[in-house]
Design a protein around this motif. Structure first.
Motif, short mmCIF file in Angstrom:
data_model
loop_
_atom_site.label_atom_id
_atom_site.label_comp_id
_atom_site.label_asym_id
_atom_site.label_seq_id
_atom_site.Cartn_x
_atom_site.Cartn_y
_atom_site.Cartn_z
N LEU A 118 -0.06 27.00 -43.31
CA LEU A 118 -0.82 28.23 -43.07
C LEU A 118 -0.09 29.14 -42.08
N LEU A 119 0.47 28.55 -41.05
CA LEU A 119 1.09 29.34 -39.99
C LEU A 119 2.54 29.73 -40.28
N ILE A 120 3.26 28.88 -41.00
CA ILE A 120 4.69 29.07 -41.15
C ILE A 120 5.11 29.53 -42.54
N SER A 121 4.38 29.08 -43.56
CA SER A 121 4.82 29.33 -44.93
C SER A 121 3.82 30.20 -45.68
N SER A 122 3.89 30.14 -47.01
CA SER A 122 3.02 30.95 -47.86
C SER A 122 1.89 30.09 -48.43
N SER A 123 0.94 30.74 -49.08
CA SER A 123 -0.18 30.01 -49.67
C SER A 123 0.30 29.05 -50.76
N LEU A 124 1.41 29.36 -51.40
CA LEU A 124 1.95 28.48 -52.43
C LEU A 124 2.26 27.09 -51.87
N GLN A 125 2.70 27.04 -50.64
CA GLN A 125 3.10 25.78 -50.04
C GLN A 125 1.93 24.83 -49.82
N GLN A 126 0.71 25.35 -49.86
CA GLN A 126 -0.45 24.46 -49.71
C GLN A 126 -0.55 23.46 -50.86
N TYR A 127 0.09 23.77 -51.98
CA TYR A 127 0.09 22.79 -53.09
C TYR A 127 0.88 21.54 -52.73
N SER A 128 1.63 21.59 -51.64
CA SER A 128 2.35 20.40 -51.19
C SER A 128 1.39 19.28 -50.81
N ILE A 156 4.54 25.50 -58.33
CA ILE A 156 3.41 24.68 -57.85
C ILE A 156 3.77 23.19 -57.97
N ILE A 157 4.29 22.81 -59.13
CA ILE A 157 4.71 21.42 -59.34
C ILE A 157 5.78 21.04 -58.33
#
Length: 216
Positions: free
Chosen positions: A164-174, A32-33
């Motif tokens: 949302l379209l290309i990556s995973s939910s984890l990437q939303q922390y970006s 996440i970090i």
């Protein structure tokens, strides 16, 4: 929040991310970090592109460190030579190349075509962040002339949808990274050739250290 501080934040969060990926696979906090790092690097690449006096020299430096970092990256992340995933310098290099050609085009459809081609190359060659990274970089560039609030509203929406379209939910922390970038004050901060070199060197160096730790 100047360039120097943004670079430090990106570097530290990236190292934390790599540490977690290598030594704590099941601990999501590290990852996440780590999501904070790349959008900052994408933003700084755009700033570098806008302000550099020699874009070819800038791109060449990125490519040199991409090749220098690849073996340390492979051994740190995979424990062996692995061509299925290339280090982040390759992504930043192809991003700079995309910006170089986008700058020469005024028609939006042509600019989108360049983004698509750069994303396709990045995906086929399996660069870190592939199409998603190209979208981040090009979004920061194409919105540079908007007012600050409009720019970052557009960036937030684009990154959210792309994640949302290309990556995973984890990437939303970006999206957390946008808070740091938003308070950027357009100042460079401490800068000289030594500091610049150390920031570049820190990437392969920390991977070499992690690779050694992995085996010993």
């Amino acid at each position: 929040m100047n360039v120097f501080v943004l670079k430090l934040i990106a570097l530290i969060t990236m190292i934390i991310d790599h540490y977690g990926a290598i030594f704590h696979h099941n601990e999501i906090t590290f990852r996440i970090i780590g999501r904070i790092a790349f959008p900052i690097y994408a933003f700084l690449i755009v700033e570098g592109f806008i302000h550099t006096s020699d874009i070819k020299k800038y791109a060449k430096r990125l490519l040199i460190f991409a090749f220098l970092s690849e073996i340390p990256f492979d051994y740190a992340i995979f424990g062996e030579i692995n061509f299925a995933h290339q280090n982040i310098f390759f992504e930043l290099f192809i991003g700079i190349v995309a910006l170089y050609y986008i700058e020469k085009k005024e028609i939006l459809s042509q600019q989108i075509s360049i983004i698509f081609i750069a994303g396709l190359i990045s995906t086929l060659l399996m660069f870190d962040y592939n199409l998603l990274g190209i979208i981040y970089i090009c979004t920061f560039y194409l919105t540079k002339d908007l007012s600050k609030n409009k720019r970052f509203s557009f960036v937030l929406v684009t990154i959210f949808i792309s994640n949302l379209l290309i990556s995973s939910s984890l990437q939303q922390y970006s999206l957390i990274s946008i808070l740091f970038i938003y308070i950027y004050n357009n100042e460079i901060g401490p800068k000289n050739k030594v500091i610049q070199f150390l920031f570049y060197l820190s990437y392969p160096l920390h991977l070499i250290i992690f690779a050694i730790m992995r085996f010993y």
